[in-house]
Design a protein around this motif. Structure first.
Motif, PDB file in Angstrom:
ATOM      1  N   HIS A 193       0.861  -1.179   0.000  1.00 36.67           N
ATOM      2  CA  HIS A 193       0.000   0.000   0.000  1.00 36.67           C
ATOM      3  C   HIS A 193       0.898   1.230   0.000  1.00 36.67           C
ATOM      4  CE1 HIS A 193      -3.159   2.747   1.967  1.00 36.67           C
ATOM      5  NE2 HIS A 193      -3.467   2.564   0.701  1.00 36.67           N
TER       6      HIS A 193
ATOM      7  N   ASP B 126      -4.440   6.066   3.554  1.00 35.52           N
ATOM      8  CA  ASP B 126      -5.876   6.260   3.316  1.00 35.52           C
ATOM      9  C   ASP B 126      -6.493   7.032   4.472  1.00 35.52           C
ATOM     10  OD1 ASP B 126      -5.565   4.824   1.046  1.00 35.52           O
ATOM     11  OD2 ASP B 126      -6.632   3.025   1.731  1.00 35.52           O
TER      12      ASP B 126
ATOM     13  N   HIS C 256     -12.921   7.249   0.737  1.00 36.71           N
ATOM     14  CA  HIS C 256     -11.692   7.673   1.416  1.00 36.71           C
ATOM     15  C   HIS C 256     -10.784   8.367   0.412  1.00 36.71           C
ATOM     16  CE1 HIS C 256     -10.103   3.890  -0.373  1.00 36.71           C
ATOM     17  NE2 HIS C 256      -8.911   4.467  -0.259  1.00 36.71           N
TER      18      HIS C 256
ATOM     19  N   HIS D 164      -6.936   8.302  -0.885  1.00 42.98           N
ATOM     20  CA  HIS D 164      -5.623   7.650  -0.875  1.00 42.98           C
ATOM     21  C   HIS D 164      -4.612   8.722  -1.295  1.00 42.98           C
ATOM     22  CE1 HIS D 164      -2.651   4.365  -2.018  1.00 42.98           C
ATOM     23  NE2 HIS D 164      -2.224   5.374  -2.769  1.00 42.98           N
TER      24      HIS D 164
HETATM   25 ZN    ZN Z   1      -5.052   3.470  -0.449  1.00 46.93          ZN
END
Ligand code: ZN
Length: 427
Positions: free
Chosen positions: A301, A305, A380, A382
């Motif tokens: 990742h 987030d 959300h 990112h």
């Molecule tokens: Zn993300």
């Protein structure tokens, strides 16, 4: 006045005829009034002098405590003055002027000799002599800065550094870019050092060689130091404004010697840690070994987030240029911003973009609204931060952070900015 004499005058006055007394009295009144008005009383003239000028006239009158020295009235004009040229040595100069090497050594043994190390061609040496005795020696840099050496009875020298504040006068230089900033500013009388300073101020804001356009206006507020009406050559750039294709770039000098924009933010390349005004809960942190929540596979990742609701205002975290506004099956609507040659930020899963490719943006500028586009489990943002295209943890990476004028100093800073903006607007 002795009392006896006063009584004599008074009795004579009483003997005068009344008519004569009246005429005499009026004459006395006229003389008194005239004396008060005459410039020789000089009261008003002195009070009106700028504070600094008045202060330095007293400190400039060098009055020595030692009895063997020349009185101050003689001390203002040196017996000789020498302007340093390249290749000069102090010994050579003293020999040329018929002064002994012993006297030079005695001067070099006094306290304030550091000034002699900073002598440059064009600086002056001043000599006051009593036959072969060097009674006073001065290293003269400018009217506001010199060092005095005064002969004491035992042949040694007492030395002191004189710095006079004088007055600082403001002026505004304004013009337009024609060719380079350097050429345009030189034409308006700015020195190469001042132009270099302006280049440094904005180096993270504008690419002078690529982004400046012919006709872009610029203004500079300069303060120059004067002591007794003479320029000392000392100056400060108080404010610089460049309007580049409609974008305003301002720099204001603050007390701490640093430059800030009109909001009190530092001008150097710097980022905000968060791309939103409020700090939302981190629903999924930066993690190079994460198991993907949808596919279940190990997938790094590359960003952080933030669990922000759809429609949250997203800000550019640094000054830069938008290089991408694209829809992607996984990332959804996303924006990429390039910040100079080293940094890139990416904003994913947006619902709306306010910017387009190639658009320059400023730190804190709202560029989009957050959303839940692309492959997501819920709304959300990112947010990704890359250094030399390598993703780093945006929450912990060593990123140059925006520095601002302290909250305590902000009112004073803002007041100063208002004044300087008004000065620039008038010219
Ligand atoms: Zn993300």
């Amino acid at each position: 006045m002795p009392l006896k004499k006063f009584n004599q005058i008074l009795s004579r006055w009483r003997q005068l005829p009344k008519r004569h007394r009246r005429v005499l009295f009026s004459l006395v009144v006229i003389v008194i009034v005239a004396l008060c008005w005459s410039p020789s009383s000089n009261l008003s003239g002195e009070v009106n002098l700028p504070h600094g000028e008045q202060a330095d006239s007293s400190s400039d009158d060098f009055v020595s405590n030692s009895p063997e020295m020349k009185p101050a009235s003689d001390a203002q004009v040196p017996d000789s003055e020498y302007t340093i040229v390249s290749g000069d040595t102090l010994g050579g100069i003293f020999a040329k002027l018929g002064l002994s090497q012993t006297q030079m050594r005695n001067i070099l043994e006094s306290d304030q000799t550091q000034a002699l190390d900073t002598l440059n061609p064009g600086d002056k040496l001043r000599f006051w002599r009593d036959q072969n005795n060097l009674t006073r020696f001065q290293v003269y840099f400018n009217p506001g800065y010199y060092v005095d050496f005064n002969l004491l009875e035992d042949g040694s020298y007492d030395s002191k550094v004189i710095r006079l504040e004088g007055v600082w006068k403001q002026r505004v230089v304004s013009g337009e870019i024609k060719g380079s900033l350097y050429l345009s500013a030189r034409k308006l009388g700015l020195t190469p050092a001042q132009i270099e300073q302006i280049g440094q101020m904005f180096k993270d804001k504008i690419n002078f060689s690529r982004e400046l356009r012919s006709g872009d206006p610029f203004k500079v507020v300069i303060e120059d130091q004067f002591v007794k009406g003479q320029s000392t050559g000392e100056n400060n750039l108080l404010a610089v404004q460049i309007i580049n294709q409609g974008r305003h770039f301002n720099a204001f000098l603050f007390d701490n010697g640093k430059y800030y924009d009109e909001k009190g933010q530092s001008l150097t390349r710097a980022f905000l840690r968060y791309p939103t005004k409020r700090h939302y809960r981190i629903s999924s942190p930066f993690n190079l070994h994460r198991r993907h929540p949808v596919t279940g596979r190990i997938m790094p990742h590359y960003g952080t987030d933030f669990a922000c609701p759809v429609g949250t205002k997203i800000m550019a975290t640094g000054d830069g240029v938008v290089t991408r506004v694209i829809r992607h099956p996984y990332a959804g609507l996303y924006i990429v911003i390039r910040h100079g040659s080293t940094y890139i930020t990416r904003y994913l899963h947006l619902s709306k973009s306010y910017v387009h490719r190639g658009q320059p943006v400023k730190r804190g500028q709202v560029i989009a609204l957050s959303g839940s586009t692309g492959r997501v489990t819920g709304p959300h943002l990112h947010y990704e931060f890359r250094i030399n295209n390598r993703p780093v943890n945006p929450m912990s990476a060593k990123i140059p952070m925006a520095a601002a004028v302290s909250r305590k100093d902000m009112p004073e800073f803002k007041k100063n900015v208002e004044k300087l903006l008004a000065v620039m607007a008038k010219s």
